[in-house]
Scaffold this motif. Sequence first.
Motif, mmCIF file in Angstrom:
data_model
loop_
_atom_site.group_PDB
_atom_site.id
_atom_site.type_symbol
_atom_site.label_atom_id
_atom_site.label_comp_id
_atom_site.label_asym_id
_atom_site.label_seq_id
_atom_site.Cartn_x
_atom_site.Cartn_y
_atom_site.Cartn_z
ATOM 1 N N ALA A 147 0.849 -1.187 0.000
ATOM 2 C CA ALA A 147 0.000 0.000 0.000
ATOM 3 C C ALA A 147 0.884 1.236 0.000
ATOM 4 N N TRP A 148 0.295 2.333 -0.442
ATOM 5 C CA TRP A 148 1.018 3.612 -0.520
ATOM 6 C C TRP A 148 0.101 4.697 0.003
ATOM 7 N N VAL A 149 0.588 5.482 0.950
ATOM 8 C CA VAL A 149 -0.183 6.604 1.497
ATOM 9 C C VAL A 149 0.473 7.882 0.984
ATOM 10 N N VAL A 150 -0.303 8.701 0.264
ATOM 11 C CA VAL A 150 0.278 9.858 -0.405
ATOM 12 C C VAL A 150 -0.796 10.908 -0.625
ATOM 13 N N TRP A 151 -0.390 12.064 -1.113
ATOM 14 C CA TRP A 151 -1.294 13.199 -1.302
ATOM 15 C C TRP A 151 -1.476 13.476 -2.798
ATOM 16 N N ASP A 152 -2.447 14.326 -3.091
ATOM 17 C CA ASP A 152 -2.637 14.759 -4.470
ATOM 18 C C ASP A 152 -1.565 15.780 -4.861
ATOM 19 N N PRO A 153 -1.152 15.786 -6.148
ATOM 20 C CA PRO A 153 -1.728 15.112 -7.308
ATOM 21 C C PRO A 153 -1.272 13.682 -7.520
ATOM 22 N N PHE A 154 -0.403 13.179 -6.616
ATOM 23 C CA PHE A 154 0.078 11.809 -6.766
ATOM 24 C C PHE A 154 -1.069 10.806 -6.713
ATOM 25 N N VAL A 155 -2.053 11.060 -5.831
ATOM 26 C CA VAL A 155 -3.188 10.145 -5.700
ATOM 27 C C VAL A 155 -3.934 10.016 -7.019
ATOM 28 N N THR A 156 -4.340 11.146 -7.558
ATOM 29 C CA THR A 156 -5.141 11.134 -8.784
ATOM 30 C C THR A 156 -4.387 10.500 -9.933
ATOM 31 N N GLN A 157 -3.111 10.820 -10.076
ATOM 32 C CA GLN A 157 -2.370 10.270 -11.198
ATOM 33 C C GLN A 157 -2.140 8.761 -11.038
#
Length: 330
Positions: free
Chosen positions: A194-204
């Motif tokens: 799993a990866w926990v991250v923020w946008d714009p990384f999430v959307t891409q």
Amino acid sequence: MTSTSTRPGRVRRSLALLGALALATTLAACGGDGDAATSDSGKPVLRVGVQKDGIRAILKQAELLEDLPYEIEWSEFTAGPPIVEAASADQIDVAWVGSTPPIFGAAADADFKIVAAVVERDSHSDSVLVPEGSDIKSVEDLKGKKVAVGRGTSSHGMLIKALNRAGLGLDDIEVNYLAPADGLAAFTSGAVDAWVVWDPFVTQAIQEADAVEIAGGAPDDNGLQFEIASSKSLEETDTREMIVDFVDRVRQGFAWAVDNHEAWGKSWAEESGLPESTTTVVTENKKSDVGPVTDEIIDASQHLADLFTEAGELPTKIDFASIVEPGIVK
């Protein structure tokens, strides 16, 4: 919230763009000798730290960078923690970071202050992502799994809150502390679960790698971010006045973006190299309001800081209110 409702799309483009988004391109910053720097044109210089976060794009598109009484020197970073370090070292004057970097900065006795709050209206800054087809369907399923997250980032804060809600702690998972580019590589290669991250990384990641969001938004995420400033910069009268002016322009920019998110998304795509199909989704989600740091925000942030202290992630308990500088934004 689920990925299908909050982060739509399955657009296939080069994943290299996401990696490129995370690369640091730290520009030259003026030294901190106690006086505001002056440009060749004779104007004072305000040193602003940014990520690939769309701040420059929103200010440019809203025409808020025109006729400035000062010049801006931009310095680009990969994430919030190094921005806090730069502010502490008086290498930048002001910057936008997530909810958690100030907490880790305070625990390290960094010399900075929080000067304003930026609150996303959908309370959704970060997400827990898993590969399509994963047997991980909830935060509870993360027990014993390998999870990538940036240490001291807003995603780190979201993760510890989500685990706490599920009756788990960081010791119940195998944490891989990775910067966004490395997190992406680990996620797409299957090195982590799993990866926990923020946008714009999430959307891409959702659009390009068929990532699936299993957690995001309330109650684990309150969409809280901050404008921070160097303590030394705030003590210098002329620089403080520039910081007040700049933060107000950021406030105006986000107000403008509420009804102009597509224009912001297009400008952000041109600036960052991200697909416009990604940035316009992100700007729709990132409708935000800039205002003072309220008692409610301080209480919520203190709770998060206490969770980190209890988990052994901080060397000492911090007093969040002590790092807030009032009077910069009304």
